[in-house]
Scaffold this motif. Structure first.
Motif, PDB file in Angstrom:
ATOM      1  N   GLU A 129      -9.969  16.768 -33.716  1.00 15.55           N
ATOM      2  CA  GLU A 129      -8.560  17.104 -33.521  1.00 15.55           C
ATOM      3  C   GLU A 129      -7.898  16.137 -32.542  1.00 15.55           C
ATOM      4  O   GLU A 129      -6.748  15.761 -32.715  1.00 15.55           O
ATOM      5  N   LEU A 130      -8.629  15.738 -31.498  1.00 16.78           N
ATOM      6  CA  LEU A 130      -8.059  14.837 -30.498  1.00 16.78           C
ATOM      7  C   LEU A 130      -7.892  13.418 -31.033  1.00 16.78           C
ATOM      8  O   LEU A 130      -7.087  12.653 -30.501  1.00 16.78           O
ATOM      9  N   GLN A 131      -8.646  13.046 -32.066  1.00 18.79           N
ATOM     10  CA  GLN A 131      -8.490  11.718 -32.647  1.00 18.79           C
ATOM     11  C   GLN A 131      -7.123  11.573 -33.304  1.00 18.79           C
ATOM     12  O   GLN A 131      -6.578  10.480 -33.395  1.00 18.79           O
ATOM     13  N   GLU A 132      -6.552  12.685 -33.746  1.00 15.56           N
ATOM     14  CA  GLU A 132      -5.247  12.646 -34.381  1.00 15.56           C
ATOM     15  C   GLU A 132      -4.118  12.487 -33.364  1.00 15.56           C
ATOM     16  O   GLU A 132      -3.009  12.117 -33.731  1.00 15.56           O
ATOM     17  N   CYS A 133      -4.378  12.776 -32.104  1.00 20.42           N
ATOM     18  CA  CYS A 133      -3.342  12.692 -31.070  1.00 20.42           C
ATOM     19  C   CYS A 133      -3.027  11.229 -30.787  1.00 20.42           C
ATOM     20  O   CYS A 133      -3.914  10.396 -30.620  1.00 20.42           O
ATOM     21  N   THR A 134      -1.740  10.927 -30.690  1.00 20.41           N
ATOM     22  CA  THR A 134      -1.330   9.549 -30.408  1.00 20.41           C
ATOM     23  C   THR A 134      -1.000   9.357 -28.943  1.00 20.41           C
ATOM     24  O   THR A 134      -1.101   8.252 -28.431  1.00 20.41           O
ATOM     25  N   PHE A 135      -0.582  10.407 -28.258  1.00 23.59           N
ATOM     26  CA  PHE A 135      -0.224  10.287 -26.847  1.00 23.59           C
ATOM     27  C   PHE A 135      -1.476  10.352 -25.986  1.00 23.59           C
ATOM     28  O   PHE A 135      -2.224  11.317 -26.033  1.00 23.59           O
ATOM     29  N   GLN A 136      -1.713   9.300 -25.227  1.00 31.26           N
ATOM     30  CA  GLN A 136      -2.858   9.259 -24.327  1.00 31.26           C
ATOM     31  C   GLN A 136      -2.364   8.795 -22.959  1.00 31.26           C
ATOM     32  O   GLN A 136      -2.216   7.600 -22.710  1.00 31.26           O
ATOM     33  N   PRO A 137      -2.074   9.724 -22.058  1.00 30.03           N
ATOM     34  CA  PRO A 137      -1.504   9.352 -20.758  1.00 30.03           C
ATOM     35  C   PRO A 137      -2.517   8.613 -19.889  1.00 30.03           C
ATOM     36  O   PRO A 137      -3.715   8.858 -19.962  1.00 30.03           O
ATOM     37  N   ARG A 138      -1.989   7.701 -19.086  1.00 28.41           N
ATOM     38  CA  ARG A 138      -2.822   7.006 -18.100  1.00 28.41           C
ATOM     39  C   ARG A 138      -2.616   7.694 -16.763  1.00 28.41           C
ATOM     40  O   ARG A 138      -1.481   7.851 -16.319  1.00 28.41           O
ATOM     41  N   ILE A 139      -3.671   8.097 -16.144  1.00 32.32           N
ATOM     42  CA  ILE A 139      -3.597   8.801 -14.873  1.00 32.32           C
ATOM     43  C   ILE A 139      -4.015   7.825 -13.786  1.00 32.32           C
ATOM     44  O   ILE A 139      -5.129   7.297 -13.795  1.00 32.32           O
ATOM     45  N   ASN A 140      -3.094   7.604 -12.847  1.00 32.78           N
ATOM     46  CA  ASN A 140      -3.367   6.676 -11.753  1.00 32.78           C
ATOM     47  C   ASN A 140      -4.076   7.414 -10.629  1.00 32.78           C
ATOM     48  O   ASN A 140      -3.807   8.591 -10.354  1.00 32.78           O
ATOM     49  N   ASP A 141      -4.956   6.706  -9.969  1.00 31.55           N
ATOM     50  CA  ASP A 141      -5.678   7.268  -8.841  1.00 31.55           C
ATOM     51  C   ASP A 141      -4.721   7.367  -7.654  1.00 31.55           C
ATOM     52  O   ASP A 141      -3.817   6.546  -7.489  1.00 31.55           O
ATOM     53  N   ALA A 142      -4.907   8.390  -6.828  1.00 33.23           N
ATOM     54  CA  ALA A 142      -4.050   8.590  -5.665  1.00 33.23           C
ATOM     55  C   ALA A 142      -4.291   7.477  -4.650  1.00 33.23           C
ATOM     56  O   ALA A 142      -5.406   6.962  -4.518  1.00 33.23           O
ATOM     57  N   PRO A 143      -3.246   7.095  -3.895  1.00 32.69           N
ATOM     58  CA  PRO A 143      -3.419   6.081  -2.855  1.00 32.69           C
ATOM     59  C   PRO A 143      -4.373   6.575  -1.766  1.00 32.69           C
ATOM     60  O   PRO A 143      -4.570   7.779  -1.589  1.00 32.69           O
ATOM     61  N   ALA A 144      -4.918   5.637  -1.037  1.00 32.28           N
ATOM     62  CA  ALA A 144      -5.930   5.962  -0.024  1.00 32.28           C
ATOM     63  C   ALA A 144      -5.368   6.869   1.058  1.00 32.28           C
ATOM     64  O   ALA A 144      -6.041   7.806   1.504  1.00 32.28           O
ATOM     65  N   TYR A 145      -4.121   6.622   1.500  1.00 35.39           N
ATOM     66  CA  TYR A 145      -3.580   7.459   2.569  1.00 35.39           C
ATOM     67  C   TYR A 145      -3.395   8.904   2.109  1.00 35.39           C
ATOM     68  O   TYR A 145      -3.564   9.836   2.884  1.00 35.39           O
ATOM     69  N   MET A 146      -3.088   9.108   0.809  1.00 32.76           N
ATOM     70  CA  MET A 146      -2.958  10.471   0.285  1.00 32.76           C
ATOM     71  C   MET A 146      -4.321  11.166   0.237  1.00 32.76           C
ATOM     72  O   MET A 146      -4.439  12.355   0.523  1.00 32.76           O
ATOM     73  N   LYS A 147      -5.337  10.403  -0.102  1.00 38.09           N
ATOM     74  CA  LYS A 147      -6.691  10.966  -0.124  1.00 38.09           C
ATOM     75  C   LYS A 147      -7.117  11.392   1.272  1.00 38.09           C
ATOM     76  O   LYS A 147      -7.745  12.438   1.457  1.00 38.09           O
ATOM     77  N   LYS A 148      -6.756  10.581   2.265  1.00 41.53           N
ATOM     78  CA  LYS A 148      -7.115  10.916   3.650  1.00 41.53           C
ATOM     79  C   LYS A 148      -6.398  12.182   4.097  1.00 41.53           C
ATOM     80  O   LYS A 148      -6.987  13.035   4.761  1.00 41.53           O
ATOM     81  N   ILE A 149      -5.119  12.313   3.744  1.00 46.17           N
ATOM     82  CA  ILE A 149      -4.367  13.510   4.113  1.00 46.17           C
ATOM     83  C   ILE A 149      -4.970  14.741   3.447  1.00 46.17           C
ATOM     84  O   ILE A 149      -5.166  15.791   4.080  1.00 46.17           O
ATOM     85  N   ALA A 150      -5.302  14.611   2.174  1.00 43.67           N
ATOM     86  CA  ALA A 150      -5.906  15.735   1.446  1.00 43.67           C
ATOM     87  C   ALA A 150      -7.243  16.123   2.056  1.00 43.67           C
ATOM     88  O   ALA A 150      -7.558  17.312   2.199  1.00 43.67           O
ATOM     89  N   HIS A 151      -8.023  15.114   2.465  1.00 40.54           N
ATOM     90  CA  HIS A 151      -9.321  15.373   3.079  1.00 40.54           C
ATOM     91  C   HIS A 151      -9.128  16.103   4.406  1.00 40.54           C
ATOM     92  O   HIS A 151      -9.857  17.048   4.719  1.00 40.54           O
ATOM     93  N   SER A 152      -8.141  15.691   5.176  1.00 39.34           N
ATOM     94  CA  SER A 152      -7.888  16.319   6.464  1.00 39.34           C
ATOM     95  C   SER A 152      -7.437  17.771   6.275  1.00 39.34           C
ATOM     96  O   SER A 152      -7.868  18.664   6.988  1.00 39.34           O
ATOM     97  N   HIS A 153      -6.583  18.035   5.288  1.00 38.02           N
ATOM     98  CA  HIS A 153      -6.157  19.410   5.009  1.00 38.02           C
ATOM     99  C   HIS A 153      -7.333  20.260   4.542  1.00 38.02           C
ATOM    100  O   HIS A 153      -7.433  21.438   4.901  1.00 38.02           O
ATOM    101  N   LYS A 154      -8.192  19.673   3.771  1.00 39.40           N
ATOM    102  CA  LYS A 154      -9.358  20.408   3.282  1.00 39.40           C
ATOM    103  C   LYS A 154     -10.262  20.805   4.439  1.00 39.40           C
ATOM    104  O   LYS A 154     -10.738  21.942   4.509  1.00 39.40           O
ATOM    105  N   ARG A 155     -10.472  19.885   5.366  1.00 39.91           N
ATOM    106  CA  ARG A 155     -11.310  20.192   6.528  1.00 39.91           C
ATOM    107  C   ARG A 155     -10.673  21.278   7.377  1.00 39.91           C
ATOM    108  O   ARG A 155     -11.361  22.161   7.894  1.00 39.91           O
ATOM    109  N   LYS A 156      -9.345  21.231   7.519  1.00 43.59           N
ATOM    110  CA  LYS A 156      -8.642  22.236   8.295  1.00 43.59           C
ATOM    111  C   LYS A 156      -8.818  23.613   7.661  1.00 43.59           C
ATOM    112  O   LYS A 156      -9.091  24.592   8.349  1.00 43.59           O
ATOM    113  N   LYS A 157      -8.674  23.694   6.346  1.00 36.55           N
ATOM    114  CA  LYS A 157      -8.847  24.970   5.652  1.00 36.55           C
ATOM    115  C   LYS A 157     -10.273  25.484   5.781  1.00 36.55           C
ATOM    116  O   LYS A 157     -10.503  26.687   5.920  1.00 36.55           O
ATOM    117  N   MET A 158     -11.232  24.583   5.721  1.00 36.72           N
ATOM    118  CA  MET A 158     -12.630  24.987   5.854  1.00 36.72           C
ATOM    119  C   MET A 158     -12.891  25.597   7.231  1.00 36.72           C
ATOM    120  O   MET A 158     -13.604  26.592   7.342  1.00 36.72           O
TER     121      MET A 158
END
Length: 160
Positions: A89-118
């Motif tokens: 079924e997926l072979q019939e799909c024509t739309f294939q989005p490209r997902i960009n990786d998050a920038p490094a500073y965003m990853k660091k912020i997310a990591h810091s929030h995760k540690r805070k929640k933990m």
């Protein structure tokens, strides 16, 4: 006409004997009719080396484990078939989005929030380590000028 009266032995055993003889006669009549009408008699051959699929008589102790194994195999096959259908079924799909990786500073912020929640979760559970968390100094939040109530009221009055 009135029926002659019968004794209790005639009522109990006599009726039973008459009923059983009547059933036996009907059975003989039916068997003779079937033998006249249905003349074909199949010839059954015992094939050496062929066993029953369930093997209940030859190996009764393993019946449950064999059935469970067959169920697991059928479930695996069903999952495999479902994955193949999804891929088709997926072979019939024509739309294939490209997902960009998050920038490094965003990853660091997310990591810091995760540690805070933990640490907050650990505090709630009571297994909190009393040492202060190590903050990542490489993550910086841009400084915005503080707007006070006084500066807002001055700006709004000058606009009129």
């Amino acid at each position: 006409k009135a029926m002659p009266s019968r004794s209790w032995s005639e009522l109990s055993t006599g009726d039973l004997q008459r009923h059983s003889s009547r059933c036996a006669d009907l059975k003989k009549d039916r068997e003779s009719y079937h033998s006249e009408v249905f003349t074909f008699k199949p010839k059954l051959n015992a094939v050496p080396g062929v066993q029953s699929r369930l093997k209940v008589r030859s190996d009764p102790s393993n019946y449950i484990s064999r059935v469970e194994h067959e169920q697991r195999m059928a479930q695996r096959q069903q999952i495999k078939n479902a994955q193949e259908m999804l891929e088709m079924e997926l072979q019939e799909c024509t739309f294939q989005p490209r997902i960009n990786d998050a920038p490094a500073y965003m990853k660091k912020i997310a990591h810091s929030h995760k540690r805070k929640k933990m640490t907050e979760m650990a505090m709630m559970k009571g297994s909190f380590d009393t040492s202060s968390p190590e903050w990542d100094s490489s993550v910086s939040v841009p400084y915005h000028a503080k707007i006070t109530h006084k500066t807002v009221s001055q700006n709004s009055s000058s606009n009129f």
